[in-house]
Design a protein around this motif. Structure first.
Motif, PDB file in Angstrom:
ATOM      1  N   PRO A 426       0.806  -1.235   0.000  1.00 30.70           N
ATOM      2  CA  PRO A 426       0.000   0.000   0.000  1.00 30.70           C
ATOM      3  C   PRO A 426       0.828   1.268   0.000  1.00 30.70           C
ATOM      4  N   ARG A 427       1.956   1.251   0.695  1.00 27.40           N
ATOM      5  CA  ARG A 427       2.797   2.449   0.743  1.00 27.40           C
ATOM      6  C   ARG A 427       3.383   2.775  -0.627  1.00 27.40           C
ATOM      7  N   ALA A 428       3.873   1.731  -1.346  1.00 24.92           N
ATOM      8  CA  ALA A 428       4.437   1.965  -2.678  1.00 24.92           C
ATOM      9  C   ALA A 428       3.364   2.419  -3.657  1.00 24.92           C
ATOM     10  N   LYS A 429       2.169   1.897  -3.520  1.00 24.44           N
ATOM     11  CA  LYS A 429       1.090   2.313  -4.428  1.00 24.44           C
ATOM     12  C   LYS A 429       0.682   3.753  -4.190  1.00 24.44           C
ATOM     13  N   ARG A 430       0.731   4.195  -2.930  1.00 20.65           N
ATOM     14  CA  ARG A 430       0.391   5.600  -2.657  1.00 20.65           C
ATOM     15  C   ARG A 430       1.405   6.537  -3.324  1.00 20.65           C
ATOM     16  N   LYS A 431       2.683   6.135  -3.357  1.00 20.22           N
ATOM     17  CA  LYS A 431       3.678   6.977  -4.025  1.00 20.22           C
ATOM     18  C   LYS A 431       3.379   7.110  -5.513  1.00 20.22           C
ATOM     19  N   LEU A 432       2.983   5.995  -6.146  1.00 20.03           N
ATOM     20  CA  LEU A 432       2.660   6.064  -7.569  1.00 20.03           C
ATOM     21  C   LEU A 432       1.398   6.887  -7.815  1.00 20.03           C
ATOM     22  N   GLU A 433       0.458   6.809  -6.888  1.00 18.96           N
ATOM     23  CA  GLU A 433      -0.746   7.624  -7.048  1.00 18.96           C
ATOM     24  C   GLU A 433      -0.439   9.104  -6.905  1.00 18.96           C
ATOM     25  N   ASP A 434       0.486   9.436  -6.009  1.00  9.58           N
ATOM     26  CA  ASP A 434       0.863  10.845  -5.863  1.00  9.58           C
ATOM     27  C   ASP A 434       1.548  11.371  -7.127  1.00  9.58           C
ATOM     28  N   LYS A 435       2.314  10.508  -7.777  1.00 14.64           N
ATOM     29  CA  LYS A 435       2.974  10.931  -9.011  1.00 14.64           C
ATOM     30  C   LYS A 435       2.041  10.963 -10.208  1.00 14.64           C
ATOM     31  N   LYS A 436       0.834  10.387 -10.063  1.00 16.71           N
ATOM     32  CA  LYS A 436      -0.151  10.353 -11.149  1.00 16.71           C
ATOM     33  C   LYS A 436       0.429   9.641 -12.366  1.00 16.71           C
ATOM     34  N   ALA A 437       0.806   8.354 -12.140  1.00 15.81           N
ATOM     35  CA  ALA A 437       1.376   7.560 -13.220  1.00 15.81           C
ATOM     36  C   ALA A 437       0.345   7.355 -14.320  1.00 15.81           C
ATOM     37  N   SER A 438       0.784   7.496 -15.558  1.00 19.80           N
ATOM     38  CA  SER A 438      -0.123   7.432 -16.705  1.00 19.80           C
ATOM     39  C   SER A 438      -0.116   6.081 -17.400  1.00 19.80           C
ATOM     40  N   SER A 445      -3.721  -3.953  -9.884  1.00 22.16           N
ATOM     41  CA  SER A 445      -4.726  -3.708  -8.839  1.00 22.16           C
ATOM     42  C   SER A 445      -4.483  -4.546  -7.593  1.00 22.16           C
ATOM     43  N   TYR A 446      -3.650  -5.597  -7.709  1.00 24.60           N
ATOM     44  CA  TYR A 446      -3.384  -6.470  -6.565  1.00 24.60           C
ATOM     45  C   TYR A 446      -2.558  -5.729  -5.515  1.00 24.60           C
ATOM     46  N   THR A 447      -2.965  -5.880  -4.251  1.00 23.09           N
ATOM     47  CA  THR A 447      -2.259  -5.254  -3.132  1.00 23.09           C
ATOM     48  C   THR A 447      -1.788  -6.341  -2.174  1.00 23.09           C
ATOM     49  N   LEU A 448      -0.571  -6.249  -1.752  1.00 19.27           N
ATOM     50  CA  LEU A 448       0.020  -7.245  -0.867  1.00 19.27           C
ATOM     51  C   LEU A 448      -0.533  -7.097   0.543  1.00 19.27           C
ATOM     52  N   ALA A 449      -0.881  -8.222   1.166  1.00 13.97           N
ATOM     53  CA  ALA A 449      -1.413  -8.200   2.532  1.00 13.97           C
ATOM     54  C   ALA A 449      -0.308  -7.871   3.531  1.00 13.97           C
ATOM     55  N   ASP A 450      -0.747  -7.518   4.744  1.00 11.99           N
ATOM     56  CA  ASP A 450       0.229  -7.125   5.769  1.00 11.99           C
ATOM     57  C   ASP A 450       1.135  -8.286   6.167  1.00 11.99           C
ATOM     58  N   ASP A 451       0.562  -9.486   6.303  1.00 12.14           N
ATOM     59  CA  ASP A 451       1.390 -10.643   6.658  1.00 12.14           C
ATOM     60  C   ASP A 451       2.392 -10.958   5.556  1.00 12.14           C
ATOM     61  N   ASP A 452       1.945 -10.844   4.318  1.00 10.52           N
ATOM     62  CA  ASP A 452       2.855 -11.094   3.208  1.00 10.52           C
ATOM     63  C   ASP A 452       3.946 -10.028   3.134  1.00 10.52           C
ATOM     64  N   VAL A 453       3.605  -8.796   3.488  1.00 12.29           N
ATOM     65  CA  VAL A 453       4.617  -7.730   3.492  1.00 12.29           C
ATOM     66  C   VAL A 453       5.697  -8.034   4.524  1.00 12.29           C
ATOM     67  N   LYS A 454       5.291  -8.502   5.701  1.00  3.58           N
ATOM     68  CA  LYS A 454       6.268  -8.850   6.731  1.00  3.58           C
ATOM     69  C   LYS A 454       7.167  -9.996   6.266  1.00  3.58           C
ATOM     70  N   TRP A 455       6.549 -11.012   5.631  1.00  2.00           N
ATOM     71  CA  TRP A 455       7.350 -12.139   5.154  1.00  2.00           C
ATOM     72  C   TRP A 455       8.325 -11.695   4.073  1.00  2.00           C
ATOM     73  N   VAL A 456       7.871 -10.882   3.148  1.00  2.00           N
ATOM     74  CA  VAL A 456       8.739 -10.422   2.056  1.00  2.00           C
ATOM     75  C   VAL A 456       9.898  -9.604   2.615  1.00  2.00           C
ATOM     76  N   THR A 457       9.619  -8.717   3.568  1.00  2.00           N
ATOM     77  CA  THR A 457      10.680  -7.889   4.149  1.00  2.00           C
ATOM     78  C   THR A 457      11.695  -8.733   4.905  1.00  2.00           C
TER      79      THR A 457
END
Length: 692
Positions: A426-438, A445-457
């Motif tokens: 979600p954090r990385a997607k917010r950055k792209l939304e702020d930049k208004k990627a075209s 559209s897929y967003t990584l879950a919190d548990d998956d984010v912890k595992w990936v990190t």
């Protein structure tokens, strides 16, 4: 293609042949270097320009076509009659240089030189294409200096066709040369190889044996390997080790005797069994890991498969088992070598066996027949080549796991995929939304879950720690991390629609204006008589006012640096006291009190030097009259002697009086010992001792 019946083509053919004859005089050496310069053919090029009659826009394309036909006829004739290995093939390089000169002055199509190069590459073998690329590398800057937009598509088509012919396994270096030529030719922000739609290379399928091996065959094969290994170990022990000795009886000094039927391998086998049991508990089995390990390649080639929760869970389990196996293999290698560093991970390590055989042949030439240069070159090529595709055989899997270079390659693939997953948080997607990627093709559209984010990190940190171990581990990880960090910038640039990176050149008017401004700013300036922000120092000038000197002479007056007298503060203190009594407001009273306190403190400080004896007469600063009285002069010497004698006499009288009082005190103490005197009766009562 024949030029009969076409007068313009025939004329241009004769002109180009004349330029080729002239090139042999300019460059007698028929090699690639040096390049032909346009200054050497200025007169001949002008004659061709006059013959083309470019002043008429109607016939410009016809003359372009005629000159192109003439150049192609000469090119085909030279290509059919000479080989690239002959010295006379230098005429081809001269012809390409001449076509470049003609295209720079707009006498022919700008892309004609690359059309001829494309046909030249199609007509040559791989070795001949390498020679052609020697020419392209030496002329790259000159070929792309002008009219690059008309040439870029031809360059792409020729290079891609050549890459399809090359083998990534045997011609790896040549493939790299082709890619480097394209990278250096095209600008940084060109969209030709950006992959705007975000398509993945799904054609690269990793094939492996998904079915497990038959149990009986595996057991028989394992038994054979164990028997062979046991027999080899036993033979080695019998030839190198001595049999164990029998225990000696206490007091027996004879030499120890061997015991029949007892071998030292019993203890060794027991320790080996314990070690194997410990390893089996800490690391996964190779047969169990094999299908899970190679199934990771499908996810690496198509990361969008992880959007399925079931595939994602299997990927996590497979990657976790792979990391555990890599760590166990590394620890096992360290325990065997007795060092804490991994072996060197140079690319030549995987070719150790082939290269060792080649080096042994080179070191002992007297034992083998002398090789021809072609055979020696072929053996060297086999020794230095490697296969970029993974070998997925079950028999080779354990050997591949023991290779640190192989393990690093797999973990780098995992890092690339993990960075892709981190871009879905979600954090990385917010950055792209702020930049208004075209570019919506690379936005998911897929967003990584919190548990998956912890595992990936956590997994990324674990892989980073593993890659930093061993010799040059930190340098290797820093290189990989730098490449991945820069790749994130390219991903963001692609998501923004690939905006232009290069800026338009600055106009000459802006350059001249900036030069004038810089010269004006750096020019020496005249100093003002009174600079801005400076003080007016005219008061220091020596002038006279009412008979008194001003300026520096006024600063030399004694009252400016001499200490005042105590009496000088008397009048001002009295004025402050009067102001305190006559004050109408508290502010006036407080100001007068502050002024009085300051003057009193300064007066006391001055008086402390020679009137310290007067301080006893001052009561909390209320009565300063004694302080302002002039100091009394010291008494004369005669009076001082009389005072001293009186003082000595008084001291003698005091000593005598003190001695008499001391004697009376002792007599009273004696009376107290004998009895107690009754104050009322005036008689001495007997003590308890006398009464008894």
């Amino acid at each position: 293609m024949s030029s009969a019946g076409i007068s313009s083509v025939h004329a241009f053919t004769e002109s180009v042949k004349g330029l080729l004859d002239r090139s042999q005089e300019v460059k007698p050496d028929e090699g690639i270097e040096p390049a032909l310069a346009s200054a050497s053919f200025s007169g001949d090029v002008e004659n061709i320009a006059k013959g083309t009659n470019l002043g008429r826009s109607v016939n410009a394309q016809d003359h372009y076509a005629a000159l192109e036909t003439a150049c192609r006829n000469i090119f085909y004739n030279l290509l059919a009659t000479t080989s690239i290995e002959d010295k006379s093939f230098g005429q081809i390089w001269n012809l390409l240089d001449l076509v470049t000169i003609l295209s720079d002055v707009q006498l022919c199509e700008p892309g004609l030189v690359f059309w001829l190069v494309e046909e030249l590459l199609d007509s040559q073998t791989i070795d001949g294409c390498k020679v052609v690329f020697d020419y392209l590398d030496s002329r790259r800057e000159r070929l792309i200096a002008r009219h690059f937009k008309q040439k870029q598509l031809i360059i792409l088509r020729a290079c891609n066709e050549l890459l399809r012919r090359l083998s990534r396994a045997e011609d790896t270096v040549f493939c790299g040369r082709v890619f480097i030529f394209m990278f250096q030719s095209f600008p940084l922000g060109d969209r030709s190889s950006v992959n705007l739609r975000g398509e993945y290379h799904t054609e690269n399928v990793t094939v492996f044996d998904k079915a497990p091996p038959p149990k009986e065959a595996a057991e028989s094969e394992g038994a054979m390997e164990v028997d062979q290994e046991h027999s080899a170990v036993k033979q080695q022990e019998d030839s190198t080790e001595e049999p164990p000795t029998a225990p000696q009886v206490q007091g027996d000094t004879s030499s120890p005797q061997p015991v029949e039927g007892v071998t030292k391998s019993v203890k060794f086998d027991a320790q080996a069994d314990k070690l194997k049991e410990a390893e089996s508990e800490s690391e996964p089995d190779t047969e169990t890991l094999y299908p899970l390990f190679w199934s990771l390649q499908d996810t690496f080639s198509q990361p969008t498969r992880l959007f399925d929760s079931q595939i994602f869970s299997s990927f996590k389990s497979g990657l976790d088992l792979t990391l555990r196996k890599f760590k166990a293999v590394q620890q096992h290698q360290q325990s065997r070598s007795g060092t804490s560093n991994l072996p060197s991970s140079s690319p030549s390590q995987t070719l150790k066996r082939k290269r060792s055989n080649l080096e042994s042949d080179l070191q002992q030439p007297q034992k083998r027949p002398r090789l021809d240069p072609d055979q020696h070159q072929q053996q060297h090529r086999l020794a230095t080549s490697f296969n970029p595709r993974y070998l997925t055989s079950r028999d080779l899997f354990s050997l591949e796991l023991s290779d640190p270079t192989f393990r690093r390659h797999i973990l780098v693939q995992a890092l690339i995929l993990i960075d892709f997953l981190l871009s879905l948080t979600p954090r990385a997607k917010r950055k792209l939304e702020d930049k208004k990627a075209s570019n919506k093709s690379v936005l998911y559209s897929y967003t990584l879950a919190d548990d998956d984010v912890k595992w990936v990190t956590a997994t990324r940190a674990e892989i980073a720690t593993y890659l930093q171990q061993g010799q040059e581990g930190k340098f290797y990880y820093r290189m990989v991390d730098t490449v991945l960090s820069r790749d994130k910038n390219w991903v963001h640039w692609k998501a923004d629609g690939c905006p232009l990176i290069s800026q338009s050149p600055i106009s000459s008017a802006s350059v001249l204006e900036s030069q004038k401004g810089a010269a004006k700013a750096c020019a020496p300036r005249r100093i003002r008589p009174t600079p801005l922000g400076s003080l007016d120092l005219s008061f220091l000038s020596n002038t006279w006012d009412e008979g008194q000197a001003q300026g520096l002479e006024a600063l030399k007056r004694p009252e400016r640096y001499a200490l005042p007298k105590v009496e000088d503060y008397k009048a001002s203190i009295m004025e402050d006291e009067f102001d305190i009594e006559m004050a109408k407001t508290e502010e006036e009273k407080e100001a007068a009190g502050t002024a009085k306190a300051s003057k009193m403190w300064r007066a006391l400080r001055l008086a402390s030097k020679n009137r310290m004896n007067m301080f006893d007469k001052i009561e909390d600063g209320k009565d300063l009259g004694a302080l302002f009285d002039p100091p009394q002069p010291p008494p004369p010497l005669a009076k001082m002697a009389e005072i001293d004698s009186n003082t000595d006499q008084k001291e003698d009288e005091m000593e005598a009086k003190g001695g008499q009082e001391e004697a009376e005190g002792k007599e009273v103490m004696k009376e107290d010992v004998n009895g107690v005197k009754d104050p009322g009766m005036g008689e001495i009562m007997p003590t308890a001792v006398e009464a008894t």
